[in-house]
Design a protein around this motif. Structure first.
Motif, mmCIF file in Angstrom:
data_model
loop_
_atom_site.group_PDB
_atom_site.id
_atom_site.type_symbol
_atom_site.label_atom_id
_atom_site.label_comp_id
_atom_site.label_asym_id
_atom_site.label_seq_id
_atom_site.Cartn_x
_atom_site.Cartn_y
_atom_site.Cartn_z
ATOM 1 N N GLY A 59 1.048 -1.214 0.138
ATOM 2 C CA GLY A 59 -0.227 -0.037 -0.389
ATOM 3 C C GLY A 59 1.323 1.734 -0.115
ATOM 4 N N GLU A 60 0.480 2.467 0.566
ATOM 5 C CA GLU A 60 0.600 3.700 0.198
ATOM 6 C C GLU A 60 1.367 3.640 1.718
ATOM 7 O OE1 GLU A 60 -1.573 6.799 -1.498
ATOM 8 O OE2 GLU A 60 -0.573 7.992 0.051
ATOM 9 N N ALA A 61 0.846 3.859 2.597
ATOM 10 C CA ALA A 61 1.373 4.957 3.599
ATOM 11 C C ALA A 61 0.179 4.331 5.019
ATOM 12 C CB ALA A 61 2.433 5.974 3.484
ATOM 13 N N PRO A 62 1.021 4.395 6.116
ATOM 14 C CA PRO A 62 -0.348 4.027 7.245
ATOM 15 C C PRO A 62 -0.752 5.006 7.577
ATOM 16 C CG PRO A 62 2.587 3.526 8.301
ATOM 17 C CD PRO A 62 2.392 4.123 6.688
ATOM 18 N N GLY A 63 -2.385 5.154 7.722
ATOM 19 C CA GLY A 63 -2.929 6.821 8.279
ATOM 20 C C GLY A 63 -3.366 6.466 9.311
ATOM 21 N N PRO A 71 -0.282 -2.454 8.965
ATOM 22 C CA PRO A 71 -1.101 -1.814 7.914
ATOM 23 C C PRO A 71 -2.615 -1.973 7.508
ATOM 24 C CG PRO A 71 0.793 -3.422 7.545
ATOM 25 C CD PRO A 71 0.641 -3.213 8.871
ATOM 26 N N PHE A 72 -3.606 -1.043 7.093
ATOM 27 C CA PHE A 72 -4.669 -1.898 6.541
ATOM 28 C C PHE A 72 -5.871 -1.672 7.771
ATOM 29 C CE2 PHE A 72 -2.622 -1.493 2.342
ATOM 30 C CZ PHE A 72 -2.947 -0.725 1.507
ATOM 31 N N GLU A 74 -3.684 2.756 11.195
ATOM 32 C CA GLU A 74 -2.907 2.491 11.207
ATOM 33 C C GLU A 74 -1.556 2.892 11.891
ATOM 34 O OE1 GLU A 74 -4.581 3.633 8.678
ATOM 35 O OE2 GLU A 74 -5.226 1.536 7.767
ATOM 36 N N ASN A 112 3.602 -1.207 3.541
ATOM 37 C CA ASN A 112 3.844 0.152 2.699
ATOM 38 C C ASN A 112 4.747 0.745 1.988
ATOM 39 O OD1 ASN A 112 0.287 0.793 3.012
ATOM 40 N ND2 ASN A 112 1.326 0.696 5.137
ATOM 41 N N HIS A 154 -6.578 1.625 -4.961
ATOM 42 C CA HIS A 154 -6.673 1.472 -3.571
ATOM 43 C C HIS A 154 -7.619 1.383 -2.735
ATOM 44 C CE1 HIS A 154 -5.164 2.660 0.137
ATOM 45 N NE2 HIS A 154 -4.615 2.709 0.534
HETATM 46 N N1 URA Z 1 -4.146 2.792 3.478
HETATM 47 C C1 URA Z 1 -2.752 2.676 2.474
HETATM 48 O O1 URA Z 1 -1.351 2.553 1.864
HETATM 49 N N2 URA Z 1 -1.862 1.851 3.927
HETATM 50 C C2 URA Z 1 -2.289 1.406 5.044
HETATM 51 O O2 URA Z 1 -1.681 0.976 5.584
HETATM 52 C C3 URA Z 1 -3.401 2.149 5.011
HETATM 53 C C4 URA Z 1 -4.545 3.048 4.281
#
Ligand code: URA
Length: 268
Positions: A117-121, A130-131, A124, A157, A235
């Protein structure tokens, strides 16, 4: 309400609630702060000519590392646990300053399928996985639709610390964290990799082509020392905003299912 009296407690709480409902989850000051400058590596000051006596001091240590350093650190990790410890101890990425904790990965380290994925929100960032927020719940449903769950995939991520306010990670932050991600990929050694959304797709497929054109297409990628069949898809956070695009994501999930069968991956 008269404009010139201070708000009482109930009104302040109502205002906070209103901000939270509008998606504001980060306190900022009155003055703009150049976070981009703060995330740049400290400039290395070279002693110029021999005749110059005084050494110019390097600027105060702004967090910001050097991808050569993260590459050397990542290479030291012989296992995922070692890599997690190395990343947790690493202080060179400005994102870490504002994040609650490292969000390393989730799922099965022995899995043949890896998702990036992209990055923790915000969720997370709190849980260090993650996610796990709303997008993660949709991701779980997408996986379940083709017989997968987190015991059968490994999830990481592009960057392992939450960017403030959920902004996209900068190119510098991604370059700095890329050796960590590549080492994760080498250590898991998946046979299939799926990138979720624009950011990991651009980073791992080394492309500037957008996700709507890239999605659903399989390519062989060499990431670090590992070669893997890889496909970008949309995504889940995007799908929450654009539910009409779920049909495209469904096609990608079916394509993933076919690839799993073609690779003769046994799902246990
Ligand atoms: N979106 C992401 O790309 N990664 C995450 O871990 C959570 C949301």
């Amino acid at each position: 309400m008269p404009a010139d009296r201070p708000l009482n407690d109930a009104e302040l709480l109502a205002a906070l609630d209103w901000y939270r409902a509008a998606g504001v989850d980060l306190a900022v000051g009155e003055q703009p702060v150049d976070r981009f400058a703060a995330s740049m590596p400290p400039q290395r000051v070279r002693p110029a000519a021999a005749s110059v006596q005084a050494e110019v001091p390097a600027p105060a240590a702004a967090p910001g590392g050097d991808p050569q350093e993260t590459r050397a650190l990542a290479a030291k990790a012989g296992t995922l646990d070692e890599l997690r410890a190395i990343m947790d101890a690493y202080e060179g990425c400005g994102l870490k300053l504002r994040a609650t904790r490292l969000c390393f990965a989730d799922g099965n380290p022995e899995a043949e399928i890896m998702l990036v994925g992209e990055a923790p929100g915000s969720e997370e960032d709190l849980q260090g996985k993650p996610f796990v927020g709303k997008a993660g719940q949709l991701l779980d449903r997408m996986l379940a639709a083709i017989g997968l769950d987190r015991t059968k995939v490994f999830i990481a991520n592009t960057v392992p610390w939450r960017p403030p306010g959920n902004r996209e990670p900068s190119p510098e932050e991604m370059a700095l964290c890329q050796p960590f991600l590549f080492r994760q990929i080498e250590l898991v050694a998946p046979r299939i990799l799926v990138t979720l959304g624009n950011v990991p797709t651009k980073a791992l497929f080394s492309t500037s082509v957008g996700i709507t054109r890239m999605r659903g297409q399989w390519k062989e990628l060499t990431l670090g020392n590992h070669t893997v069949r890889a496909m970008p898809t949309l995504h889940p956070a995007y799908l929450l905003r654009q539910p009409a695009s779920k049909q495209l994501a469904w096609r990608d999930m079916l394509s993933l299912k076919q690839a799993i069968a073609a690779e003769k991956i046994v799902m246990g």
